[in-house]
Enzyme design. Sequence first.
Site, PDB file in Angstrom:
ATOM      1  N   SER A 196       0.830  -1.208   0.000  1.00  0.00           N
ATOM      2  CA  SER A 196       0.000   0.000   0.000  1.00  0.00           C
ATOM      3  C   SER A 196       0.857   1.248   0.000  1.00  0.00           C
ATOM      4  CB  SER A 196      -0.916   0.028   1.226  1.00  0.00           C
ATOM      5  OG  SER A 196      -1.649   1.236   1.216  1.00  0.00           O
ATOM      6  N   LYS A 235      -4.470  -6.808   3.417  1.00  0.00           N
ATOM      7  CA  LYS A 235      -4.465  -5.660   2.486  1.00  0.00           C
ATOM      8  C   LYS A 235      -5.897  -5.336   2.035  1.00  0.00           C
ATOM      9  CE  LYS A 235      -2.914  -2.468  -0.363  1.00  0.00           C
ATOM     10  NZ  LYS A 235      -3.891  -2.146  -1.340  1.00  0.00           N
ATOM     11  N   HIS A 291      -7.452  -3.459   4.742  1.00  0.00           N
ATOM     12  CA  HIS A 291      -6.877  -2.105   4.691  1.00  0.00           C
ATOM     13  C   HIS A 291      -7.657  -1.263   3.686  1.00  0.00           C
ATOM     14  CE1 HIS A 291      -4.430   0.819   2.481  1.00  0.00           C
ATOM     15  NE2 HIS A 291      -3.791   1.053   3.617  1.00  0.00           N
ATOM     16  N   ASN A 292      -7.887  -1.825   2.520  1.00  0.00           N
ATOM     17  CA  ASN A 292      -8.601  -1.064   1.496  1.00  0.00           C
ATOM     18  C   ASN A 292     -10.054  -0.801   1.887  1.00  0.00           C
ATOM     19  OD1 ASN A 292      -6.198  -1.385   0.097  1.00  0.00           O
ATOM     20  ND2 ASN A 292      -7.221  -1.563  -1.865  1.00  0.00           N
ATOM     21  N   GLU A 322      -9.955   2.004   4.080  1.00  0.00           N
ATOM     22  CA  GLU A 322      -9.668   3.169   3.212  1.00  0.00           C
ATOM     23  C   GLU A 322     -10.976   3.704   2.593  1.00  0.00           C
ATOM     24  OE1 GLU A 322      -6.399   2.504   0.312  1.00  0.00           O
ATOM     25  OE2 GLU A 322      -7.876   2.999  -1.220  1.00  0.00           O
TER      26      GLU A 322
END
Length: 483
Positions: A131, A185, A188-189, A192
């Site tokens: 990222s 990940k 994480h997105n 986000e």
Amino acid sequence: MVEAVANIGVVGLAVMGSNLARNLASREGNTVAVFNRSHEKTDTLLSEHPEAGFVGTTTYDEFAASLAKPRTAIIMVQAGRGTDAVIDELTKVFEPGDIIVDGGNALFTDTIRREKAVRETGINFVGAGISGGEEGALKGPSIMPGGSAEAWQTLGPILRSIAAIAEGEPCVTHVGTDGAGHFVKMIHNGIEYADMQLIAEAYDLIRRGTGKSPVEISEIFTEWNRGELESYLIEITAEVLKQVDAKTGRPLVDVILDQAGSKGTGVWTVQNALDLGVPVSGIAEAVFARALSSKPEQRAAASALPGPSSTVAVDDPDAFIEDVRQALYASKIIAYSQGFDAIVAGAEKYGWDIKKGDIAKIWRGGCIIRARFLNRITDAYAENPGLVALVTAPFFTDVVSKAQDSWRRVVAGAAYAGIPTPAFSSSLAYYDGLRADRLPASLVQGQRDFFGAHTYKRIDSDGTFHTLWSGDRTEIESEGSSH
Ligand code: 6PG
């Protein structure tokens, strides 16, 4: 005859791949072999960056021959079929013990599948979430690798050398086996998405509530970025809002079509959370908000629907802006809390030993959701690794208790004024649901038992019960229990 001089290779030299290769080459001790399907990209990279000392290669054989053993290559191609094609080629030229790393945004179940297949050849396969966008790839991303402990032995030092540094520590850790890195990940997105939607709602509220211009709101975000909300996304929001369109002289944000795109990671987060039974409502609303924005026909057809008679009554703009700031902070905490819940559930389902505190640490720098308050998340998990919900950690409970009146005023005010705040509202509803002594789920259970004899449990005795609902027969029967 090509000499095996490189300790790391990169396949796929679009912007992310080139930047990652340059980052690798800039660190002492690394010699980087590069390969791209079309050779022009390789030639351009080599001629534009002679300082990197790249070993340019034009065939997979040459690429493999240029790498010292165990050969280690990072694939940086568009997630999907392209990744499988490159893996096929690499497994033909690599040997047992070598390492193939997929640095794209792969779906973690694909990574699990690929890891299993590649492992059978004796080659290690590591799915690594990376990222930080183009700049992060070049200057220091946050890296979330999965894969075997054996692969991590070789890969760890290389990834540590290129990762962002936060509080003196590189933003990379071995997340867990096979697809663990890509799973984290993905979450994480998802966070986000929630964070971006919350910031967008804050902007919209301030604009419509106070009439301030984008440039004025940019200054508010710059100010917020000096305090507890300090984060990359707040920082870039201030930049986006002050941008003026060269063609029209208008704020650029007013010229950009209001239909948000997506490449899929937010959707995956929600799909998986639904399967895992984890309420990631803030993330889901962010995904849905993008979907709603991208339905121009429906929006046009609905644009004449009646709205509220009143607009937002903001008597004191400064107080209102502070309310929005507090609501944003509290809602952000909920988004992270929900995201960490999904990580816990995923780890349990897929058998990964993921350390939440380590994840919070590697998100402190390099990645898109990096924020000052990740230090607080790190502290919360360090103090109590078994924390059942992030929002119940003393620090966050304190923040939310200070913020909640503002949060409620903002959500209620937005509803009165007809300003959509799906992420703010759903985060508050989640918070109230979580802290409720009793939920109307008891009624839902009653309804289920009524029409489908689905049974229910009682608060005062063990066992499973069914009521004979018809007429005045309200006996309770027990099923398969001592009652
Ligand atoms: C990152 C970003 C990166 C990318 C997203 C954008 O962590 O560096 O998340 O992975 O920008 O794919 O996703 P959407 O196109 O779905 O918004």
